[in-house]
Scaffold this motif. Sequence first.
Motif, PDB file in Angstrom:
ATOM      1  N   THR A  17       0.707  -1.182  -0.042  1.00 37.00           N
ATOM      2  CA  THR A  17       0.026  -0.114  -0.070  1.00 37.00           C
ATOM      3  C   THR A  17       0.875   1.226  -0.104  1.00 37.00           C
ATOM      4  N   GLY A  18       0.291   2.483  -0.220  1.00 42.39           N
ATOM      5  CA  GLY A  18       0.988   3.697   0.039  1.00 42.39           C
ATOM      6  C   GLY A  18       1.729   3.931   1.321  1.00 42.39           C
ATOM      7  N   SER A  19       1.238   3.483   2.295  1.00 41.13           N
ATOM      8  CA  SER A  19       1.813   3.716   3.494  1.00 41.13           C
ATOM      9  C   SER A  19       2.848   2.696   3.944  1.00 41.13           C
ATOM     10  N   GLY A  20       2.932   1.499   3.028  1.00 37.56           N
ATOM     11  CA  GLY A  20       3.946   0.632   3.097  1.00 37.56           C
ATOM     12  C   GLY A  20       3.501  -0.574   3.726  1.00 37.56           C
ATOM     13  N   ASN A  21       2.028  -0.868   4.001  1.00 36.03           N
ATOM     14  CA  ASN A  21       1.701  -1.825   4.697  1.00 36.03           C
ATOM     15  C   ASN A  21       1.452  -3.248   3.445  1.00 36.03           C
ATOM     16  N   LEU A  22       1.256  -4.309   3.921  1.00 37.46           N
ATOM     17  CA  LEU A  22       1.030  -5.231   2.652  1.00 37.46           C
ATOM     18  C   LEU A  22      -0.554  -5.833   2.571  1.00 37.46           C
ATOM     19  N   LYS A  23      -1.067  -5.834   1.572  1.00 36.68           N
ATOM     20  CA  LYS A  23      -2.235  -6.129   1.475  1.00 36.68           C
ATOM     21  C   LYS A  23      -2.232  -7.638   0.781  1.00 36.68           C
ATOM     22  N   ARG A  24      -3.402  -8.150   1.001  1.00 34.93           N
ATOM     23  CA  ARG A  24      -3.538  -9.765   1.019  1.00 34.93           C
ATOM     24  C   ARG A  24      -4.954  -9.975   0.351  1.00 34.93           C
ATOM     25  N   ASN A  25      -5.183 -11.184  -0.397  1.00 33.00           N
ATOM     26  CA  ASN A  25      -6.414 -11.524  -0.890  1.00 33.00           C
ATOM     27  C   ASN A  25      -7.208 -12.432   0.123  1.00 33.00           C
ATOM     28  N   LYS A  26      -8.513 -12.582   0.128  1.00 35.88           N
ATOM     29  CA  LYS A  26      -9.038 -13.403   1.233  1.00 35.88           C
ATOM     30  C   LYS A  26      -9.427 -14.876   0.417  1.00 35.88           C
ATOM     31  N   ALA A  27      -9.469 -15.867   1.285  1.00 38.00           N
ATOM     32  CA  ALA A  27      -9.736 -17.181   0.633  1.00 38.00           C
ATOM     33  C   ALA A  27     -11.494 -17.210   0.495  1.00 38.00           C
ATOM     34  N   TYR A  28     -11.957 -18.238   0.040  1.00 41.23           N
ATOM     35  CA  TYR A  28     -13.291 -18.665  -0.257  1.00 41.23           C
ATOM     36  C   TYR A  28     -14.056 -17.673  -1.220  1.00 41.23           C
ATOM     37  N   ARG A  29     -13.405 -17.156  -2.269  1.00 45.57           N
ATOM     38  CA  ARG A  29     -13.915 -16.586  -3.164  1.00 45.57           C
ATOM     39  C   ARG A  29     -13.935 -16.945  -4.728  1.00 45.57           C
ATOM     40  N   ARG A  30     -13.283 -18.190  -4.779  1.00 49.25           N
ATOM     41  CA  ARG A  30     -13.174 -18.791  -6.285  1.00 49.25           C
ATOM     42  C   ARG A  30     -14.090 -19.391  -6.845  1.00 49.25           C
ATOM     43  N   HIS A  31     -14.875 -20.243  -6.009  1.00 50.15           N
ATOM     44  CA  HIS A  31     -15.954 -21.001  -6.677  1.00 50.15           C
ATOM     45  C   HIS A  31     -16.910 -21.539  -5.680  1.00 50.15           C
ATOM     46  N   ILE A  32     -18.049 -22.074  -5.998  1.00 53.65           N
ATOM     47  CA  ILE A  32     -19.091 -22.224  -5.059  1.00 53.65           C
ATOM     48  C   ILE A  32     -19.645 -21.196  -4.361  1.00 53.65           C
ATOM     49  N   LEU A  33     -19.985 -20.115  -5.263  1.00 57.85           N
ATOM     50  CA  LEU A  33     -20.343 -18.871  -4.643  1.00 57.85           C
ATOM     51  C   LEU A  33     -21.895 -18.835  -4.603  1.00 57.85           C
ATOM     52  N   THR A  34     -22.630 -19.814  -5.217  1.00 54.58           N
ATOM     53  CA  THR A  34     -24.182 -19.917  -5.293  1.00 54.58           C
ATOM     54  C   THR A  34     -24.721 -20.108  -3.772  1.00 54.58           C
ATOM     55  N   LYS A  35     -24.092 -20.769  -2.747  1.00 55.26           N
ATOM     56  CA  LYS A  35     -24.554 -20.885  -1.471  1.00 55.26           C
ATOM     57  C   LYS A  35     -24.115 -19.815  -0.408  1.00 55.26           C
ATOM     58  N   LYS A  36     -23.374 -18.835  -1.120  1.00 55.66           N
ATOM     59  CA  LYS A  36     -22.724 -17.958  -0.064  1.00 55.66           C
ATOM     60  C   LYS A  36     -23.606 -16.717  -0.166  1.00 55.66           C
ATOM     61  N   SER A  37     -24.058 -16.078   0.963  1.00 52.38           N
ATOM     62  CA  SER A  37     -24.848 -14.881   0.917  1.00 52.38           C
ATOM     63  C   SER A  37     -24.215 -13.834   0.280  1.00 52.38           C
ATOM     64  N   ALA A  38     -25.114 -12.778  -0.109  1.00 50.54           N
ATOM     65  CA  ALA A  38     -24.332 -11.584  -0.679  1.00 50.54           C
ATOM     66  C   ALA A  38     -23.593 -10.818   0.199  1.00 50.54           C
ATOM     67  N   LYS A  39     -24.013 -10.986   1.561  1.00 55.87           N
ATOM     68  CA  LYS A  39     -23.261 -10.253   2.580  1.00 55.87           C
ATOM     69  C   LYS A  39     -21.818 -10.774   2.560  1.00 55.87           C
ATOM     70  N   THR A  40     -21.658 -11.971   2.680  1.00 52.50           N
ATOM     71  CA  THR A  40     -20.395 -12.695   2.572  1.00 52.50           C
ATOM     72  C   THR A  40     -19.617 -12.645   1.627  1.00 52.50           C
ATOM     73  N   LYS A  41     -20.086 -12.516   0.433  1.00 53.10           N
ATOM     74  CA  LYS A  41     -19.415 -12.152  -0.914  1.00 53.10           C
ATOM     75  C   LYS A  41     -18.813 -10.816  -1.006  1.00 53.10           C
ATOM     76  N   ARG A  42     -19.858  -9.879  -0.517  1.00 55.46           N
ATOM     77  CA  ARG A  42     -19.507  -8.527  -0.406  1.00 55.46           C
ATOM     78  C   ARG A  42     -18.059  -8.040   0.746  1.00 55.46           C
TER      79      ARG A  42
END
Length: 65
Positions: A17-42
């Motif tokens: 990031t601009g301030s020198g911190n490290l960003k990462r991605n979250k798990a569980y967003r690749r597939h089988i998204l139909t059973k996950k709620s909109a809130k979870t995906k958001r």
Amino acid sequence: MPKMKTNRAAAKRFKKTGSGNLKRNKAYRRHILTKKSAKTKRNLRKQPLVDSTNVKNMKKILPYL
């Protein structure tokens, strides 16, 4: 003194990031998204920062990031 090697697997997964911190991605967003709620995906859209307990090791394997 030779150059330090960057861990290429980590370089593809983390961004700085601009301030020198490290960003990462979250798990569980690749597939089988139909059973996950909109809130979870958001909430999975947000990229969190790497935890402070891991930052020291991350800086070691990503010297030029």
